[in-house]
Design an enzyme around this catalytic site. Structure first.
Site, PDB file in Angstrom:
ATOM      1  N   ASP A 121      -8.039  -4.237   7.285  1.00 34.63           N
ATOM      2  CA  ASP A 121      -8.698  -5.178   6.379  1.00 34.63           C
ATOM      3  C   ASP A 121      -9.498  -6.218   7.153  1.00 34.63           C
ATOM      4  O   ASP A 121     -10.540  -6.681   6.678  1.00 34.63           O
ATOM      5  CB  ASP A 121      -7.677  -5.867   5.472  1.00 34.63           C
ATOM      6  CG  ASP A 121      -7.298  -4.999   4.282  1.00 34.63           C
ATOM      7  OD1 ASP A 121      -8.196  -4.341   3.724  1.00 34.63           O
ATOM      8  OD2 ASP A 121      -6.117  -4.967   3.916  1.00 34.63           O
ATOM      9  N   GLU A 177      -5.955 -11.259   8.042  1.00 35.65           N
ATOM     10  CA  GLU A 177      -6.750 -10.042   7.893  1.00 35.65           C
ATOM     11  C   GLU A 177      -8.029 -10.239   7.086  1.00 35.65           C
ATOM     12  O   GLU A 177      -8.576  -9.291   6.529  1.00 35.65           O
ATOM     13  CB  GLU A 177      -5.898  -8.917   7.293  1.00 35.65           C
ATOM     14  CG  GLU A 177      -5.099  -9.297   6.064  1.00 35.65           C
ATOM     15  CD  GLU A 177      -4.181  -8.183   5.591  1.00 35.65           C
ATOM     16  OE1 GLU A 177      -4.292  -7.047   6.075  1.00 35.65           O
ATOM     17  OE2 GLU A 177      -3.355  -8.453   4.703  1.00 35.65           O
ATOM     18  N   HIS A 182       0.804  -1.220   0.000  1.00 40.65           N
ATOM     19  CA  HIS A 182       0.000   0.000   0.000  1.00 40.65           C
ATOM     20  C   HIS A 182       0.837   1.269   0.000  1.00 40.65           C
ATOM     21  O   HIS A 182       0.285   2.372  -0.130  1.00 40.65           O
ATOM     22  CB  HIS A 182      -0.941   0.013   1.203  1.00 40.65           C
ATOM     23  CG  HIS A 182      -2.007  -1.037   1.142  1.00 40.65           C
ATOM     24  ND1 HIS A 182      -2.866  -1.166   0.075  1.00 40.65           N
ATOM     25  CD2 HIS A 182      -2.349  -2.026   2.016  1.00 40.65           C
ATOM     26  CE1 HIS A 182      -3.699  -2.172   0.285  1.00 40.65           C
ATOM     27  NE2 HIS A 182      -3.398  -2.719   1.451  1.00 40.65           N
TER      28      HIS A 182
END
Length: 267
Positions: free
Chosen positions: A188, A162, A48
């Site tokens: 998440d 997650e 990310h």
């Protein structure tokens, strides 16, 4: 010399505190690595963050490793591919050839995938990782023979729990030989379970799942890590027994530092 700060904390059963690196640049990475003698690890976020896996991870890891003479934080690379994809093999290879002391794979949901990740991270006879990079031993500050002799034991293999399937299979994942760390991704995880994002703490229902992952990791003799965004959260998670805890991110610390400085001046 590549630092063993994270591995040393694990072996001493002490909490290892670290930060998330999301922006690229050699001098940026060096500055973060030099920020505190209490920094055990830095995650180079190629999922990310805006750091490309190639060549960004290698450049960033080299900068971190060379930032503090005779020590400093250990570099861990989070690869872009998640556990639900078929692209983790070559990305793990690139991350470890970059000289990372650990590799973090997002959204791992099954024991089968965890075993595949271990195989891709270990040299034979314990795995199927290939050797060939002329740069990796030098990044660690060792010769080729020493790197081959120590890499299997000195690299930490981490998988993120997650999503719902990861939670459902967490005991089986934790039991996989070679998995060193279960890493809780609270954002998440919250989305996957149908709850709002942590603000800053997760919903109570998500928190119960977080504790379930912690218990599963420790029951299997593995370490458990968690992503935190505040100092208060980090202190709380260390008291709960988490072994690897993020304290802040590069962007978070920069934003908070500027905001607090200006607020103090203006007031």
């Amino acid at each position: 010399m590549a630092s063993k700060a994270l591995l040393s904390a694990f072996r001493a059963n002490k909490p290892a505190f670290g930060v998330w690196l999301t922006a690229g640049g050699i001098f940026h990475a060096r500055t973060v690595a030099q920020a505190s003698p209490h920094l055990s690890w830095i995650v180079v976020d190629c999922e990310h963050g805006i750091i490309p896996l190639v060549p960004g991870a290698a450049e960033t890891v080299a900068a971190i490793n060379g930032a503090v003479p005779n020590g400093g934080p250990s570099a861990v690379v989070r690869i872009p591919a998640t556990g639900v994809s078929g692209s983790t093999n070559w990305q793990i290879k690139y991350a470890l050839d970059a000289g990372a002391r650990g590799v973090l794979v997002p959204m791992v949901s099954t024991a089968e995938k965890a075993r595949e990740i271990v195989a891709d991270s270990r040299f034979p006879p314990f795995g199927r990782r290939g050797f060939g990079s002329p740069h990796t031993p030098g990044i660690w500050g060792v010769g080729v023979s020493e790197y081959l002799e120590t890499a299997n034991n000195d690299i930490s293999i981490m998988v993120q729990i997650e999503n719902q399937d990861g939670v459902k299979n967490v005991k089986e994942i934790a039991a996989v030989d070679g998995i060193d760390v279960l890493f809780v991704g609270p954002y998440d995880l919250s989305i996957s379970l149908g709850y709002p994002l942590p603000n800053p703490d997760p919903h109570p229902a998500v928190e119960s799942v977080v504790q379930r992952v912690l218990a599963a990791a420790h029951d299997a003799g593995k370490k458990c890590a968690i992503y935190c965004t505040t100092r208060a959260q980090s202190i709380k998670r260390a008291a709960e027994g988490f072994d690897m805890i993020s304290v802040t991110s590069d962007v978070g610390a920069l934003t908070q530092g500027i905001a607090e400085s200006l607020t103090t001046v203006v007031q």
